[in-house]
Design a protein around this motif. Sequence first.
Motif, PDB file in Angstrom:
ATOM      1  N   LYS A 119       0.813  -1.225   0.000  1.00 30.81           N
ATOM      2  CA  LYS A 119       0.000   0.000   0.000  1.00 30.81           C
ATOM      3  C   LYS A 119       0.847   1.275   0.000  1.00 30.81           C
ATOM      4  N   LEU A 120       2.151   1.115  -0.030  1.00 32.43           N
ATOM      5  CA  LEU A 120       3.053   2.261  -0.014  1.00 32.43           C
ATOM      6  C   LEU A 120       3.364   2.699  -1.435  1.00 32.43           C
ATOM      7  N   GLU A 121       3.553   4.004  -1.626  1.00 33.35           N
ATOM      8  CA  GLU A 121       3.857   4.512  -2.963  1.00 33.35           C
ATOM      9  C   GLU A 121       4.888   5.625  -2.882  1.00 33.35           C
ATOM     10  N   ILE A 122       5.776   5.610  -3.879  1.00 36.34           N
ATOM     11  CA  ILE A 122       6.738   6.695  -4.071  1.00 36.34           C
ATOM     12  C   ILE A 122       6.396   7.343  -5.406  1.00 36.34           C
ATOM     13  N   ASP A 123       6.222   8.668  -5.401  1.00 29.94           N
ATOM     14  CA  ASP A 123       5.836   9.367  -6.628  1.00 29.94           C
ATOM     15  C   ASP A 123       6.908   9.241  -7.704  1.00 29.94           C
ATOM     16  N   ILE A 124       8.150   9.580  -7.359  1.00 27.72           N
ATOM     17  CA  ILE A 124       9.246   9.541  -8.337  1.00 27.72           C
ATOM     18  C   ILE A 124      10.508   9.019  -7.650  1.00 27.72           C
ATOM     19  N   ILE A 125      11.194   8.116  -8.335  1.00 26.63           N
ATOM     20  CA  ILE A 125      12.523   7.669  -7.917  1.00 26.63           C
ATOM     21  C   ILE A 125      13.462   8.019  -9.059  1.00 26.63           C
ATOM     22  N   ALA A 126      14.545   8.728  -8.728  1.00 24.12           N
ATOM     23  CA  ALA A 126      15.451   9.200  -9.764  1.00 24.12           C
ATOM     24  C   ALA A 126      16.895   9.091  -9.304  1.00 24.12           C
ATOM     25  N   LEU A 127      17.786   9.229 -10.258  1.00 24.30           N
ATOM     26  CA  LEU A 127      19.221   9.320  -9.967  1.00 24.30           C
ATOM     27  C   LEU A 127      19.694  10.718 -10.318  1.00 24.30           C
ATOM     28  N   ASN A 128      20.514  11.290  -9.421  1.00 20.49           N
ATOM     29  CA  ASN A 128      21.122  12.587  -9.694  1.00 20.49           C
ATOM     30  C   ASN A 128      22.509  12.582  -9.099  1.00 20.49           C
ATOM     31  N   GLU A 129      23.488  12.695  -9.962  1.00 20.58           N
ATOM     32  CA  GLU A 129      24.890  12.766  -9.539  1.00 20.58           C
ATOM     33  C   GLU A 129      25.239  11.630  -8.584  1.00 20.58           C
ATOM     34  N   GLY A 130      24.789  10.422  -8.912  1.00 20.54           N
ATOM     35  CA  GLY A 130      25.125   9.239  -8.141  1.00 20.54           C
ATOM     36  C   GLY A 130      24.316   9.049  -6.871  1.00 20.54           C
ATOM     37  N   ILE A 131      23.320   9.879  -6.670  1.00 20.46           N
ATOM     38  CA  ILE A 131      22.462   9.775  -5.488  1.00 20.46           C
ATOM     39  C   ILE A 131      21.086   9.292  -5.920  1.00 20.46           C
ATOM     40  N   LEU A 132      20.543   8.334  -5.172  1.00 21.61           N
ATOM     41  CA  LEU A 132      19.185   7.862  -5.406  1.00 21.61           C
ATOM     42  C   LEU A 132      18.245   8.849  -4.716  1.00 21.61           C
ATOM     43  N   VAL A 133      17.362   9.474  -5.498  1.00 20.37           N
ATOM     44  CA  VAL A 133      16.497  10.527  -4.974  1.00 20.37           C
ATOM     45  C   VAL A 133      15.052  10.044  -4.970  1.00 20.37           C
ATOM     46  N   VAL A 134      14.445  10.055  -3.791  1.00 22.44           N
ATOM     47  CA  VAL A 134      13.040   9.722  -3.614  1.00 22.44           C
ATOM     48  C   VAL A 134      12.299  11.051  -3.533  1.00 22.44           C
ATOM     49  N   VAL A 135      11.351  11.250  -4.457  1.00 21.97           N
ATOM     50  CA  VAL A 135      10.676  12.544  -4.560  1.00 21.97           C
ATOM     51  C   VAL A 135       9.192  12.399  -4.259  1.00 21.97           C
ATOM     52  N   GLU A 136       8.728  13.176  -3.306  1.00 25.25           N
ATOM     53  CA  GLU A 136       7.299  13.293  -3.023  1.00 25.25           C
ATOM     54  C   GLU A 136       6.810  14.561  -3.707  1.00 25.25           C
ATOM     55  N   VAL A 137       5.779  14.431  -4.527  1.00 27.93           N
ATOM     56  CA  VAL A 137       5.221  15.565  -5.262  1.00 27.93           C
ATOM     57  C   VAL A 137       3.912  15.970  -4.591  1.00 27.93           C
ATOM     58  N   LYS A 138       3.800  17.243  -4.254  1.00 27.76           N
ATOM     59  CA  LYS A 138       2.560  17.772  -3.691  1.00 27.76           C
ATOM     60  C   LYS A 138       2.107  18.929  -4.566  1.00 27.76           C
ATOM     61  N   THR A 139       0.905  18.805  -5.115  1.00 30.65           N
ATOM     62  CA  THR A 139       0.359  19.822  -6.002  1.00 30.65           C
ATOM     63  C   THR A 139      -0.920  20.382  -5.389  1.00 30.65           C
ATOM     64  N   ARG A 140      -1.033  21.681  -5.412  1.00 33.41           N
ATOM     65  CA  ARG A 140      -2.227  22.355  -4.915  1.00 33.41           C
ATOM     66  C   ARG A 140      -2.616  23.455  -5.907  1.00 33.41           C
ATOM     67  N   SER A 141      -3.892  23.804  -5.896  1.00 35.13           N
ATOM     68  CA  SER A 141      -4.376  24.874  -6.771  1.00 35.13           C
ATOM     69  C   SER A 141      -4.446  26.201  -6.023  1.00 35.13           C
ATOM     70  N   SER A 142      -4.151  26.172  -4.727  1.00 31.21           N
ATOM     71  CA  SER A 142      -4.187  27.381  -3.916  1.00 31.21           C
ATOM     72  C   SER A 142      -3.296  27.181  -2.698  1.00 31.21           C
ATOM     73  N   SER A 143      -2.754  28.289  -2.221  1.00 32.33           N
ATOM     74  CA  SER A 143      -1.982  28.218  -0.981  1.00 32.33           C
ATOM     75  C   SER A 143      -2.806  28.761   0.187  1.00 32.33           C
ATOM     76  N   GLY A 144      -4.100  28.905  -0.020  1.00 31.94           N
ATOM     77  CA  GLY A 144      -4.982  29.459   0.997  1.00 31.94           C
ATOM     78  C   GLY A 144      -4.988  28.691   2.303  1.00 31.94           C
ATOM     79  N   PHE A 145      -4.764  27.397   2.246  1.00 27.55           N
ATOM     80  CA  PHE A 145      -4.748  26.581   3.459  1.00 27.55           C
ATOM     81  C   PHE A 145      -3.342  26.168   3.852  1.00 27.55           C
TER      82      PHE A 145
END
Length: 119
Positions: free
Chosen positions: A35-61
């Motif tokens: 049930k676990l999910e990682i949005d993006i897994i990438a490599l950058n300059e020899g480092i494994l990068v786990v990326v959580e993406v958070k998208t919102r349509s407003s910063s009101g909250f």
Amino acid sequence: MADHNELGRLGEKKAVEFLVNKGYVILECNWRYRKLEIDIIALNEGILVVVEVKTRSSSGFGLPQDFITKAKIRHLIQAANHYVKMQSRQEEIRFDILAILKKGDDYSMEHLEDAFYPF
């Protein structure tokens, strides 16, 4: 499909484009372990990068990154541990957040590198 799901999917697509333009090599998108999910897994300059993406349509909250809970962080760490074991990865791991605000047709992105550390 609910509008928030579509917004999330659009945000993840924009996140991939953003990371590729910065020279990241995308290994996985929406990688799942049980049930676990990682949005993006990438490599950058020899480092494994786990990326959580958070998208919102407003910063009101609050800013997108404000919606990442301690439980979510714990789940990302657990999922990353399983990914590393299953793929026999040896790289150092970094956890990033890509916070995206969509206003009309425009997207603003904030890339928070080393956003949190495994505890």
